[in-house]
Design an enzyme around this catalytic site. Sequence first.
Site, PDB file in Angstrom:
ATOM      1  N   SER A   1       3.448  -1.968  10.347  1.00  0.00           N
ATOM      2  CA  SER A   1       4.894  -2.017  10.557  1.00  0.00           C
ATOM      3  C   SER A   1       5.517  -3.378  10.214  1.00  0.00           C
ATOM      4  O   SER A   1       6.450  -3.819  10.876  1.00  0.00           O
ATOM      5  CB  SER A   1       5.246  -1.612  11.988  1.00  0.00           C
TER       6      SER A   1
ATOM      7  N   GLU B   1      -5.345  -4.751  10.694  1.00  0.00           N
ATOM      8  CA  GLU B   1      -4.287  -3.758  10.903  1.00  0.00           C
ATOM      9  C   GLU B   1      -4.589  -2.972  12.173  1.00  0.00           C
ATOM     10  O   GLU B   1      -5.389  -2.025  12.146  1.00  0.00           O
ATOM     11  CB  GLU B   1      -4.242  -2.777   9.733  1.00  0.00           C
TER      12      GLU B   1
ATOM     13  N   LYS C   1       0.194   4.228  -0.306  1.00  0.00           N
ATOM     14  CA  LYS C   1      -0.437   5.425   0.280  1.00  0.00           C
ATOM     15  C   LYS C   1      -0.182   6.625  -0.637  1.00  0.00           C
ATOM     16  O   LYS C   1      -0.125   6.473  -1.848  1.00  0.00           O
ATOM     17  CB  LYS C   1       0.053   5.638   1.713  1.00  0.00           C
TER      18      LYS C   1
ATOM     19  N   GLU D   1      -6.879   4.737   7.724  1.00  0.00           N
ATOM     20  CA  GLU D   1      -6.643   6.153   7.386  1.00  0.00           C
ATOM     21  C   GLU D   1      -7.854   6.738   6.660  1.00  0.00           C
ATOM     22  O   GLU D   1      -8.164   7.922   6.809  1.00  0.00           O
ATOM     23  CB  GLU D   1      -5.352   6.275   6.560  1.00  0.00           C
TER      24      GLU D   1
ATOM     25  N   HIS E   1      -9.529   1.159   4.813  1.00  0.00           N
ATOM     26  CA  HIS E   1      -8.255   1.350   5.530  1.00  0.00           C
ATOM     27  C   HIS E   1      -8.481   2.338   6.682  1.00  0.00           C
ATOM     28  O   HIS E   1      -9.259   3.278   6.552  1.00  0.00           O
ATOM     29  CB  HIS E   1      -7.186   1.889   4.561  1.00  0.00           C
TER      30      HIS E   1
ATOM     31  N   ASN F   1       0.869  -1.177   0.000  1.00  0.00           N
ATOM     32  CA  ASN F   1       0.000   0.000   0.000  1.00  0.00           C
ATOM     33  C   ASN F   1       0.906   1.228   0.000  1.00  0.00           C
ATOM     34  O   ASN F   1       1.481   1.575   1.022  1.00  0.00           O
ATOM     35  CB  ASN F   1      -0.880  -0.049   1.265  1.00  0.00           C
TER      36      ASN F   1
ATOM     37  N   GLY G   1       2.584   2.387  10.697  1.00  0.00           N
ATOM     38  CA  GLY G   1       3.570   3.452  10.515  1.00  0.00           C
ATOM     39  C   GLY G   1       4.284   3.863  11.797  1.00  0.00           C
ATOM     40  O   GLY G   1       4.957   4.884  11.849  1.00  0.00           O
TER      41      GLY G   1
HETATM   42  P1  PGA Z   1       2.904   0.411   7.576  1.00  0.00           P
HETATM   43  O1  PGA Z   1       1.426   0.585   6.962  1.00  0.00           O
HETATM   44  O2  PGA Z   1       3.441  -0.882   7.035  1.00  0.00           O
HETATM   45  O3  PGA Z   1       3.659   1.606   7.116  1.00  0.00           O
HETATM   46  O4  PGA Z   1       2.738   0.340   9.065  1.00  0.00           O
HETATM   47  C1  PGA Z   1       0.576  -0.507   6.832  1.00  0.00           C
HETATM   48  C2  PGA Z   1      -0.752  -0.068   6.266  1.00  0.00           C
HETATM   49  O5  PGA Z   1      -1.281   0.957   6.689  1.00  0.00           O
HETATM   50  O6  PGA Z   1      -1.307  -0.733   5.379  1.00  0.00           O
END
Ligand code: PGA
Length: 251
Positions: free
Chosen positions: A213, A169, A13, A101, A99, A11, A175
């Site tokens: 992460s 997640e 983003k 976010e 997601h 992803n 992140g």
């Molecule tokens: P990350 O993001 O690996 O940077 O923690 C994962 C995600 O949000 O899909």
Amino acid sequence: MAARRKLIAGNWKMNGLKAEGLQLASDLAGRLQGAGAVPFDMLVCPPFPLLFPVGEAIKGSPLALGGQDCAPKQKGAHTGDTSPAMLKDAGCAYAIVGHSERRQDHAETDAAVAAKAAAAHEEGLVAIVCVGETWAEREAGKAQEVVGRQIAGSLPAGATAANTVVAYEPVWAIGTGKVATPQDVKDMHAFIRKELQARLPDADSVRILYGGSVKPDNAAELLATDNVDGALVGGASLKADDFWAIGTSCR
Ligand code: PGA
């Protein structure tokens, strides 16, 4: 237990301009092609403006393409939205929906996520439905309750193992460099499997991804955990070496 082929999903983003996106995707497509038989499917989900060029660049390769979101409708007066039909037109086979976010930044509800997943299914796309609790919810002992509610509300009627992937997640792990413990991941994925069994005819074949992460140095352990059928990777999917190393951690 049903055999489930692992899915390693990147992803991106809101990262990457055309040149770097093309380079990253072409690099991965080349590695996949050169590797022959691998025990995982690999997917990249670039930002919308890059879908067409990346789709063209990886056409015919085993690397799959997905959108990071989709609208709940196929066309019409919805400024700024991108429909599943448009994703498919660009070469996508997948769409991430719900997601955290998107849930946070755009106040997406479970019902909105289910409508997006249903629209993705209509176009023959696989919906990657994301769920996960916040740190406050986990601390309050409500992680399973929250995830259970998200699953109940975010999976549309007609969801099957062929058209749906679930991504767990934990919001606090995204992140941040913090990763859920293997035991927490194992427990939550077993819980999600049970929730799916109560709802889907072929729940044992649904792929459940872990995200938050995931890095080359923790991927092998996570991917070897029961009911972890792949990873949804943010930060580490932006570097070909790291993302490839996560893929090849699959056994
Ligand atoms: P990350 O993001 O690996 O940077 O923690 C994962 C995600 O949000 O899909």
